[in-house]
Design a protein around this motif. Structure first.
Motif, PDB file in Angstrom:
ATOM      1  N   ARG A 289       0.851  -1.094   0.450  1.00 34.28           N
ATOM      2  CA  ARG A 289       0.039  -0.481  -0.466  1.00 34.28           C
ATOM      3  C   ARG A 289       0.735   0.924  -0.036  1.00 34.28           C
ATOM      4  O   ARG A 289       0.871   2.024  -0.145  1.00 34.28           O
ATOM      5  N   ILE A 290       2.172   1.085   1.340  1.00 34.28           N
ATOM      6  CA  ILE A 290       2.964   2.311   0.520  1.00 34.28           C
ATOM      7  C   ILE A 290       3.730   3.000  -0.384  1.00 34.28           C
ATOM      8  O   ILE A 290       3.613   3.328  -1.355  1.00 34.28           O
ATOM      9  N   PRO A 328       4.022   9.734   4.943  1.00 32.54           N
ATOM     10  CA  PRO A 328       2.593   9.758   5.668  1.00 32.54           C
ATOM     11  C   PRO A 328       1.796   8.890   5.101  1.00 32.54           C
ATOM     12  O   PRO A 328       1.623   7.702   4.346  1.00 32.54           O
ATOM     13  N   GLY A 329       1.053   7.814   6.486  1.00 31.41           N
ATOM     14  CA  GLY A 329      -0.013   7.442   6.878  1.00 31.41           C
ATOM     15  C   GLY A 329       0.687   5.814   7.045  1.00 31.41           C
ATOM     16  O   GLY A 329       0.062   5.092   7.227  1.00 31.41           O
ATOM     17  N   GLU A 330       2.083   5.893   6.732  1.00 27.84           N
ATOM     18  CA  GLU A 330       2.374   4.935   7.921  1.00 27.84           C
ATOM     19  C   GLU A 330       2.113   4.193   9.037  1.00 27.84           C
ATOM     20  O   GLU A 330       2.539   5.127   9.798  1.00 27.84           O
ATOM     21  N   THR A 331       1.763   3.151   9.377  1.00 30.55           N
ATOM     22  CA  THR A 331       1.312   2.210  10.090  1.00 30.55           C
ATOM     23  C   THR A 331       2.278   1.698  10.670  1.00 30.55           C
ATOM     24  O   THR A 331       2.800   0.998   9.761  1.00 30.55           O
ATOM     25  N   MET A 366      -0.163  15.276   1.494  1.00 30.38           N
ATOM     26  CA  MET A 366      -1.037  14.561   2.532  1.00 30.38           C
ATOM     27  C   MET A 366      -1.626  14.597   3.966  1.00 30.38           C
ATOM     28  O   MET A 366      -0.405  15.539   4.656  1.00 30.38           O
ATOM     29  N   VAL A 368      -2.130  12.514   6.842  1.00 32.65           N
ATOM     30  CA  VAL A 368      -1.757  11.450   8.044  1.00 32.65           C
ATOM     31  C   VAL A 368      -0.667  11.979   7.993  1.00 32.65           C
ATOM     32  O   VAL A 368       0.459  10.864   7.155  1.00 32.65           O
ATOM     33  N   GLN A 369       0.433  13.247   8.381  1.00 32.92           N
ATOM     34  CA  GLN A 369       1.672  12.284   8.760  1.00 32.92           C
ATOM     35  C   GLN A 369       1.737  11.754  10.175  1.00 32.92           C
ATOM     36  O   GLN A 369       1.554  12.366  11.340  1.00 32.92           O
ATOM     37  N   VAL A 370       3.124  11.626  10.250  1.00 27.95           N
ATOM     38  CA  VAL A 370       3.414  10.643  10.238  1.00 27.95           C
ATOM     39  C   VAL A 370       4.335  11.683  11.568  1.00 27.95           C
ATOM     40  O   VAL A 370       5.399  12.539  11.803  1.00 27.95           O
TER      41      VAL A 370
END
Length: 456
Positions: A289-290, A328-331, A366, A368-370
């Motif tokens: 996904r990333i 950004p958005g990495e879980t 993006m 959702v920035q970590v």
């Protein structure tokens, strides 16, 4: 005779660009100096990949502004990706700059400098060459320089960089390169071969071919519709031609994008020992996904396939990669996928970085920035894992004999020489006789995270 002090930030492409500008300045009667106090011109070749690199340049310009007050005749030229990205804004913020030029305008350095010298006013050239124009008629198809400039790495003349393609067409969402270096334009193969011949004649023994995506080399010079699956393609043909040049010991290249890495390229490593047993193949993330959000045009399984091609061709192939943590958005789970890929591939080393937003890229917008603290923790875990792998691989070299191409003698410790094995591992050897430029058999007697230790 005037003197120029050159400072280069960023990648090997920038080093090669700086050396080209130095050859152009040589035609204007400039010689290189490391002594800032005697420089008539300061040339800053800049990088815009990460925010930290830009801040270094801005800080350096502040120091040079004060120097220029004491020495009004000194000129300052700013080149590279910050010059392209910031342009007129940088000139407004730093009026001490006399010349500003982007990577696509290197050939205009002499005219820009003369214009500034004549008028006393800043001169600027940014923008890109057009890929639609026949490559034979563009300055990107650079002929071999008339003057072989000294290396700017400060270490040796043995390993030299040669740019083969300018720009990038991939537009990964985290990357500013297509906006600072433009679209892909390949140099003509005869010009590249001519430059390589001159470097080899001047003492080089290793050539590293450079491009933002070297695998794309030559696709703008041929009719892609005529290429059949399994064809070697222009890049592999170029590699084979360079590898045949007399006097060459090693041929390397960077950087490759895995989405257009081909099996014939992997097979060339088996066919020609001058290619060595090392490959840098950036993946950036171990999660599908990333990778899709990054717009990398490759899946993890497709990347694994490229690794299999390489190790089927050369079973002990050493492989390195680039990795971004905190995209950004990495879980947490997606980051764990990256750790699993690192453990699986067993890289010889990695270039790992926290994600750094660059203005103008899709990733910077993006939502959702970590958090910084999370990126720090992930980077530390990744580095710890890779350090353990690297140390284990290096210690496994103890007792083996490797061919080492010696690149330079230590400036701090005379009689200590450094070179690289076929697997690109840095190796330290003591010798009472000069070793630079020679490829010799070395028995590995020790190892740590950064280097091997050996004896002839």
């Amino acid at each position: 005779m005037k003197k120029v002090h050159v400072e280069t930030w960023g990648c090997q492409m920038n080093v090669a660009d700086s050396e080209k500008m130095l050859s152009l300045l040589h035609g204007m009667n400039y010689v290189l100096t490391e002594d800032e106090s005697e420089a008539d011109l300061f040339l800053l070749n800049t990088c815009h990949i990460r925010e930290k690199a830009k801040h270094k340049v801005v800080s350096r310009l502040g120091v040079l502004r004060e120097m220029k007050k004491q020495r009004p005749g000194v000129k300052i030229a700013v080149a590279g990706c910050v010059a392209q990205a910031e342009g007129a804004k940088l000139l407004r913020e730093a009026p001490q700059i006399d010349v500003l030029l982007g990577p696509g305008k290197i050939d205009e350095l002499p005219s820009l400098l003369n214009r500034s010298l004549d008028s006393g006013a800043p001169s600027m050239a940014t923008g890109f060459k057009s890929p639609e124009i026949d490559a034979k008629d563009t300055p990107a198809a650079d002929p071999a320089p008339d003057v072989v400039p000294p290396t700017l790495t400060g270490k040796n003349e043995v390993s030299r960089f040669v740019n083969i393609i300018q720009g990038c067409n991939n537009f990964c969402t985290f990357c500013i390169v297509p906006f600072t270096r433009g679209r892909e334009i390949s140099r003509m193969p005869e010009d590249i071969l001519g430059e390589c011949r001159k470097l080899l004649a001047s003492g080089a023994r290793e050539i590293m071919l450079l491009g933002q995506n070297v695998n794309s080399y030559g696709l703008d010079l041929v009719d892609k519709d005529l290429l059949e699956p399994g064809d070697r393609g222009p890049f592999v043909e170029l590699l084979a031609a360079v590898a045949d040049l007399p006097g060459l010991e090693r041929l390397r290249f960077t950087t490759s994008n895995p989405h257009d890495f081909t099996k014939p390229l992997a097979e060339l490593f088996a066919a020609n020992p001058k290619m060595g047993r090392y490959m840098h193949l950036p993946v950036q993330s171990g999660n599908d996904r990333i990778l899709e959000v990054m717009r990398r045009k490759v899946t993890v399984e497709e990347y694994r396939e490229r690794i299999r091609w390489l190790r089927e061709a050369v079973p002990d192939m050493a492989i390195s990669t680039d990795l971004i943590v905190g995209f950004p958005g990495e879980t947490d789970a997606e980051f764990e996928d990256t750790l699993r890929l690192v453990e699986e591939v067993q890289y010889s080393f990695v270039y790992a970085f926290k994600y750094s937003p660059r203005k103008g890229t899709a990733a910077a917008r993006m939502p959702v920035q970590v958090p910084e603290a999370v990126m720090e923790e992930r980077l530390a875990r990744l580095n710890a894992l890779q350090d353990a792998i690297t140390i284990r691989q290096n210690e496994a070299e103890i007792g083996r004999t490797r061919d080492v191409l010696f690149l330079y003698e230590s400036k701090k410790t005379p009689g200590v020489y450094y070179g690289r094995t076929e697997h690109f591992r840095l190796t330290r050897v003591e010798s009472s006789e000069p070793l630079t430029g020679q490829c010799l058999s070395v028995l590995i007697t020790g190892a740590n995270k950064t280097a091997l230790v050996g004896q002839l």
